[in-house]
Motif scaffolding. Structure first.
Motif, PDB file in Angstrom:
ATOM      1  N   LYS A  14     -55.800 -68.083  51.857  1.00  0.00           N
ATOM      2  CA  LYS A  14     -56.100 -67.436  50.572  1.00  0.00           C
ATOM      3  C   LYS A  14     -56.892 -66.166  50.820  1.00  0.00           C
ATOM      4  O   LYS A  14     -57.468 -65.968  51.877  1.00  0.00           O
ATOM      5  N   ASP A  15     -56.924 -65.304  49.804  1.00  0.00           N
ATOM      6  CA  ASP A  15     -57.708 -64.074  49.885  1.00  0.00           C
ATOM      7  C   ASP A  15     -58.909 -64.168  48.954  1.00  0.00           C
ATOM      8  O   ASP A  15     -58.839 -64.773  47.877  1.00  0.00           O
ATOM      9  N   SER A  16     -59.976 -63.569  49.358  1.00  0.00           N
ATOM     10  CA  SER A  16     -61.175 -63.459  48.538  1.00  0.00           C
ATOM     11  C   SER A  16     -61.450 -61.973  48.351  1.00  0.00           C
ATOM     12  O   SER A  16     -61.365 -61.187  49.289  1.00  0.00           O
ATOM     13  N   VAL A  17     -61.772 -61.597  47.130  1.00  0.00           N
ATOM     14  CA  VAL A  17     -62.039 -60.193  46.833  1.00  0.00           C
ATOM     15  C   VAL A  17     -63.524 -60.045  46.519  1.00  0.00           C
ATOM     16  O   VAL A  17     -64.066 -60.732  45.663  1.00  0.00           O
ATOM     17  N   ILE A  63     -61.073 -56.973  50.572  1.00  0.00           N
ATOM     18  CA  ILE A  63     -60.280 -58.203  50.572  1.00  0.00           C
ATOM     19  C   ILE A  63     -60.524 -58.914  51.902  1.00  0.00           C
ATOM     20  O   ILE A  63     -60.346 -58.340  52.976  1.00  0.00           O
ATOM     21  N   ILE A  64     -60.960 -60.159  51.782  1.00  0.00           N
ATOM     22  CA  ILE A  64     -61.249 -60.968  52.969  1.00  0.00           C
ATOM     23  C   ILE A  64     -60.238 -62.118  52.999  1.00  0.00           C
ATOM     24  O   ILE A  64     -60.113 -62.872  52.032  1.00  0.00           O
ATOM     25  N   THR A  65     -59.513 -62.221  54.098  1.00  0.00           N
ATOM     26  CA  THR A  65     -58.558 -63.324  54.241  1.00  0.00           C
ATOM     27  C   THR A  65     -59.325 -64.540  54.739  1.00  0.00           C
ATOM     28  O   THR A  65     -59.985 -64.509  55.779  1.00  0.00           O
TER      29      THR A  65
END
Length: 197
Positions: free
Chosen positions: A96-99, A89-91
């Motif tokens: 927002k978060d990106s998975v 998981i990248i904030t």
């Protein structure tokens, strides 16, 4: 010998004959019920093995098969891929978060070794998998696999059934599913449940 004794002896013979006939008919019907139960238990075991093979085929190929040769070849030489899934998981700067999902293939396992271990299926025999146990001449299970429309989508469905029921009371036209010939799956719904369950 008096008439009374003769009638008594004749009646005794008739009663004994009737009692023997009744005992024999009850015993033969009990024996037949046990024979049917044993034969159907073996057929159910074979259907369970076919179901495992079809579900495995579906997981690898994305669809079921109605071709016995393809299914047998898959069980004999097919492989399952062993994968490992990891998620990161990248904030992002705006909150927002990106998975990010990574799937690594670790290796393969033969279908035969994975599904049909002797400890689980001691009677498994690849050569006789398509055949209804106890039939002479040998009869193959009827297998149907296709896509059906459900809620506007086409989904995979399968039905495998015994074309020659051992129990004469099993009828395809029965309104009760449990009284139809032994089978798993359905041509009208998405299931792999057996009608014995």
């Amino acid at each position: 010998m008096s008439k009374t004794k003769i009638v008594s002896v004749v009646m005794l013979v008739v009663w004994v004959s009737l009692a023997v006939f009744l005992v024999y008919s009850i015993k033969s019907s009990i024996d037949e019920a046990k024979r049917i139960e044993r034969a159907e238990a073996r057929i159910i075991e074979q259907l369970k093995m076919i179901r495992e093979a079809e579900i495995a085929y579906m997981s690898v190929n994305g669809q079921y098969t109605s071709d016995w040769d393809k299914l047998l070849a898959f069980v004999d030489t097919g492989k399952f891929y062993l994968t490992e899934k990891s998620e990161t998981i990248i904030t992002l700067p705006y909150g927002k978060d990106s998975v990010v999902v990574d799937i690594d293939t670790l290796g393969t396992v033969p279908v035969m070794d994975s599904l049909f271990k002797a400890s689980k299926w001691p009677r498994f025999n690849l050569a006789t998998l398509p055949y209804v146990p106890g039939t002479e001449p040998p009869v193959k299970f009827d297998v149907w696999a296709d896509k059906i429309s459900k809620a506007g989508l086409f989904v995979n469905a399968i039905e495998v059934k015994n074309p020659r029921p051992v129990d004469p009371s099993r009828d395809e036209d029965s309104e009760y599913n449990t009284k139809k010939p032994l089978r798993f799956g359905s041509r009208t719904s998405v299931t792999t449940a057996g009608n014995w369950e």
